[in-house]
Design an enzyme around this catalytic site. Sequence first.
Site, short mmCIF file in Angstrom:
data_model
loop_
_atom_site.label_atom_id
_atom_site.label_comp_id
_atom_site.label_asym_id
_atom_site.label_seq_id
_atom_site.Cartn_x
_atom_site.Cartn_y
_atom_site.Cartn_z
N ASP A 1 3.24 6.35 1.47
CA ASP A 1 2.14 5.43 1.22
C ASP A 1 1.38 5.94 0.00
O ASP A 1 1.53 7.09 -0.38
CB ASP A 1 1.13 5.47 2.38
CG ASP A 1 1.67 4.83 3.62
OD1 ASP A 1 2.73 4.21 3.52
OD2 ASP A 1 1.02 4.96 4.67
N ASP B 1 1.17 4.29 8.81
CA ASP B 1 -0.06 4.46 9.58
C ASP B 1 -0.33 3.31 10.54
O ASP B 1 -0.91 3.50 11.59
CB ASP B 1 -1.26 4.68 8.66
CG ASP B 1 -1.33 3.68 7.52
OD1 ASP B 1 -0.66 2.63 7.62
OD2 ASP B 1 -2.04 3.93 6.54
N ASP C 1 4.17 -0.29 11.34
CA ASP C 1 5.05 0.68 10.68
C ASP C 1 5.99 1.36 11.67
O ASP C 1 6.95 2.02 11.27
CB ASP C 1 4.21 1.77 9.98
CG ASP C 1 3.49 1.24 8.75
OD1 ASP C 1 3.95 0.21 8.22
OD2 ASP C 1 2.49 1.84 8.34
P1 ATP Z 1 -0.85 2.14 1.40
O1 ATP Z 1 -1.78 2.87 2.32
O2 ATP Z 1 0.36 1.61 2.06
O3 ATP Z 1 -0.60 2.84 0.14
P2 ATP Z 1 -2.81 0.14 1.05
O4 ATP Z 1 -3.77 0.86 1.90
O5 ATP Z 1 -3.22 -0.18 -0.34
O6 ATP Z 1 -1.48 0.81 0.89
P3 ATP Z 1 -2.93 -2.07 2.83
O7 ATP Z 1 -3.91 -1.36 3.66
O8 ATP Z 1 -1.79 -2.78 3.41
O9 ATP Z 1 -2.30 -1.13 1.78
O10 ATP Z 1 -3.75 -3.05 1.90
C1 ATP Z 1 -3.13 -3.99 1.10
C2 ATP Z 1 -4.17 -4.79 0.34
O11 ATP Z 1 -4.99 -5.50 1.25
C3 ATP Z 1 -5.11 -3.93 -0.46
O12 ATP Z 1 -4.63 -3.70 -1.74
C4 ATP Z 1 -6.37 -4.78 -0.50
O13 ATP Z 1 -6.27 -5.73 -1.53
C5 ATP Z 1 -6.33 -5.49 0.83
N1 ATP Z 1 -7.15 -4.81 1.81
C6 ATP Z 1 -6.99 -3.57 2.32
N2 ATP Z 1 -7.92 -3.28 3.23
C7 ATP Z 1 -8.70 -4.35 3.34
C8 ATP Z 1 -9.85 -4.68 4.12
N3 ATP Z 1 -10.36 -3.83 5.00
N4 ATP Z 1 -10.40 -5.88 3.93
C9 ATP Z 1 -9.88 -6.76 3.06
N5 ATP Z 1 -8.83 -6.52 2.32
C10 ATP Z 1 -8.23 -5.33 2.43
#
Ligand code: ATP
Length: 871
Positions: free
Chosen positions: A330, A610, A614
């Site tokens: 990630d 996480d 997954d």
């Molecule tokens: P990784 O941990 O896999 O590297 P990530 O944390 O960026 O990736 P996700 O948590 O799936 O991946 O988030 C994907 C996208 O969703 C983010 O880039 C953001 O644009 C949006 N996002 C993440 N968290 C939130 C939230 N709490 N509220 C709204 N949008 C969110």
Amino acid sequence: MLLTPTDPHSQPTERCLVAVESVLGGLTSTEAERRLAQHGPNRLPKAHSRGPVRRFVAQFHNVLIYVLIAAAVVTGALQHWVDTGVILAVVLANAVIGFIQEGKAEAAMAAIRGMLAPRAAVLRDGARLSVDGADLVPGDIVLLEAGDKVPADLRVLEARGLAAQEAILTGESVPVEKTVDPVAPDAALGDRRSMLWSGTLITQGTARGLVVATGAATEIGRIGGLLAGVEQLKTPLVAQMDHFARWLSLLILLFAGLLLAYGYYVRHYEFSELFIAVVGVAVAAIPEGLPAVMTIALAIGVQAMARRNAIIRRLPAIEAIGSVSVICTDKTGTLTRNEMVVAAAETPEGVFEISGEGYAPEGEITPAGSLEDLARAAALCNDAELRLRDGHWTVEGDPMEGALLAFAGKVMKDPRTGARRLDAIPFDARHRYMAVLTEGPEGRVTSVKGAPERVLRMCRDIDLKHWHDRAEALARRGLRVLALAETTEASGKIDANSLEGQLVFLGLVGLIDPPRPEAIAAVAECRAAGIRVKMITGDHAGTAAAIAAQVGLANPGRVLTGAELDKLDDAQLALEVASVDVFARTSPEHKLRLVTALQANGLSVAMTGDGVNDAPALKRADAGIAMGLKGSEAAKEAADLVLADDNFASIAAAVREGRTVYDNLKKVISWTLPTNAGESMVVILALLAGFALPITAIQILWINLITGITLGIALAFEPTETGTMARPPRRRDASILSGELVWHVALVALLFLAAVFGIFTYAIDRGYPLELAQTMAMNTLVVLEIFHLFFIRNIHGTSLTWAAARGTKIVWAVVVAITAAQFAVTYFIPAQAILGTRAVPLWDGILIVGVGVAFFAVIEIEKQIRLGLSQ
Ligand code: ATP
């Protein structure tokens, strides 16, 4: 006014729910303490583990011990009391050492399990707090989200799209929907939709629940199920060696029987002498200590990994992690710090830069402008809270949301004042946005935040292309980009469909999430170790590529997005994954496809995760790695390994430890098998050829007693060899019983034979008495074993360095102990009487050590030639 626990079976009345409304702040901490004292910790009674007596007795269940006990009986019947005594001493020593080792290994595993104790989010004193799951008490209000493990039996107070998987209780693996509505009093366990049961997993949605039973009073506690059974201390390799050792033992016994018959009928040896000699052969040859020493090596590896923040959940993972050839990781929190700060904002009014550090709601906005709407939406569509502790601002909840709150605080005072939440669509990695409906002084508003592509699509009257480009520009700076929007046309509930095309766009925010410096170093280390690192993130392609370049992935420029990935069939994907290192805007389902595609290319895959979704990818990977801090319980349960600090550097450390453990297992085997072969061949050859025994049977037993387990054990503690992370990964299917090992066994056994017979013949030729010649031969054997140990410590490099010679404390401790023991049996008169030894003259002692040095030189030169040839 505080709610008292309800019986888990009773259905709450409307009045009860009203009461709950009035105590939504949760218990006070003093009340929680009082209840904890009254109800005890929220822990299931311990699984019944084997007591020490049974564990000790179990040590006698072993082929070698049977042989020895039979031998003791026979020698007793023949009235060879000294032999009987020595044999019984060997039996006892074996059992005691096995007992201690096993106890240590089990204690190590138990300590590791304790490190994975779950935590729970509760409301106490009106605020959200993360507490140890064991500290929950009846009456606590618990907050749950997808991926959490239910920490106690709960009455559902609030549910949004809630479902739980209750297989451990009901056997039913399809998740059950949960609601607040009461059910009939006589409903079966699986039908009580208004309850959440301890130990089950939340598969989707969010919930608030009131704890009604904890610990043994929960449903799972009542049936006494689930209790963590003692994990088997076995890996495929140990199982393979166990199996091998058992067959080898049988073969040796068969051979010993034949030898006995041959010696008695053909060579006409006296039975009692012959018998004890054959017992000596069997004891010397059977690699009885091997599985035990290997288990110790594993336990030490597990502890070393835990010290480096990698917690092994399933023991075989320790081998798997050492052999990975690709790590899929990630981005957020693993390669980056996950300490976010909003650095930029862009609204239809202009572009703003925001200063300030950490989560403090203090900083400058340039140019000054009206960002109130953006800030309010960022604060309302948000589950986190900021706290000032000892002058330091910390976040309770998601760091990104904490950063948004800090940003809102920089724009305005108390952005959440007067707002009451009515409904919410929680964030889900699949739809990538979150929406919250609140009622405030200015009426109802639904605030939305999420990935720009998703949120922009839901907005009306905007220039989509322009804003996509702006989001792209922010992402290219390595910023994580969110779009914010809102609508005031709201009823009392949010309907996801009615948001589409209805939102008013407020602006974009860009958050910095800098790479961890240690992750950059760890990526470089992995690359040197022949391991490809791939980033699989839900984030924007631009952000992903920028961070990939910063951490030093091999090919950061080419990004494959989830949407592009969907268009590829499995064969095309298998081709693509070979060269692409960055996968962006992926959802958890893509991870599973990626693992499968990489495995199809013959790679051994480590995959991090996480979220609850997954889990399948983590299970499928050769080494599934869950995040300890931000990971869900569902991911942890599916994983083989949990990172206590979520840090990529800990994965690299785990690989290094995994390789070290494998090397040490190999060293233990490579030391034990040739030693056993050499020892037994000395006696076998003498018996077959009809020579006088160069080492008596009782002396062979003695050597086994003192060296067999002690010297081998030292190898289990070997530190990582230099260059361990400069070697390519080993092949997963490579057998440890390789041709190279067979060659090593043969070579060492032959050299042992030559040296022992050489010294023995030399002594006889000089006219020494037989006892002295035998004593010299026995000491030669021990010296050879010690030199062999020093040789084995460095199987991949030279043993002729200062570090190699300095060794470890444990190596020197066993060497000193064994040398002292040998001096004692050689020069101490009562010991001489028992073992039939004689004092060895000084110069002959030096000669014996000289033979050891010569042996060492021969095998070291052979190794250098072999290493040189294989380069
Ligand atoms: P990784 O941990 O896999 O590297 P990530 O944390 O960026 O990736 P996700 O948590 O799936 O991946 O988030 C994907 C996208 O969703 C983010 O880039 C953001 O644009 C949006 N996002 C993440 N968290 C939130 C939230 N709490 N509220 C709204 N949008 C969110």
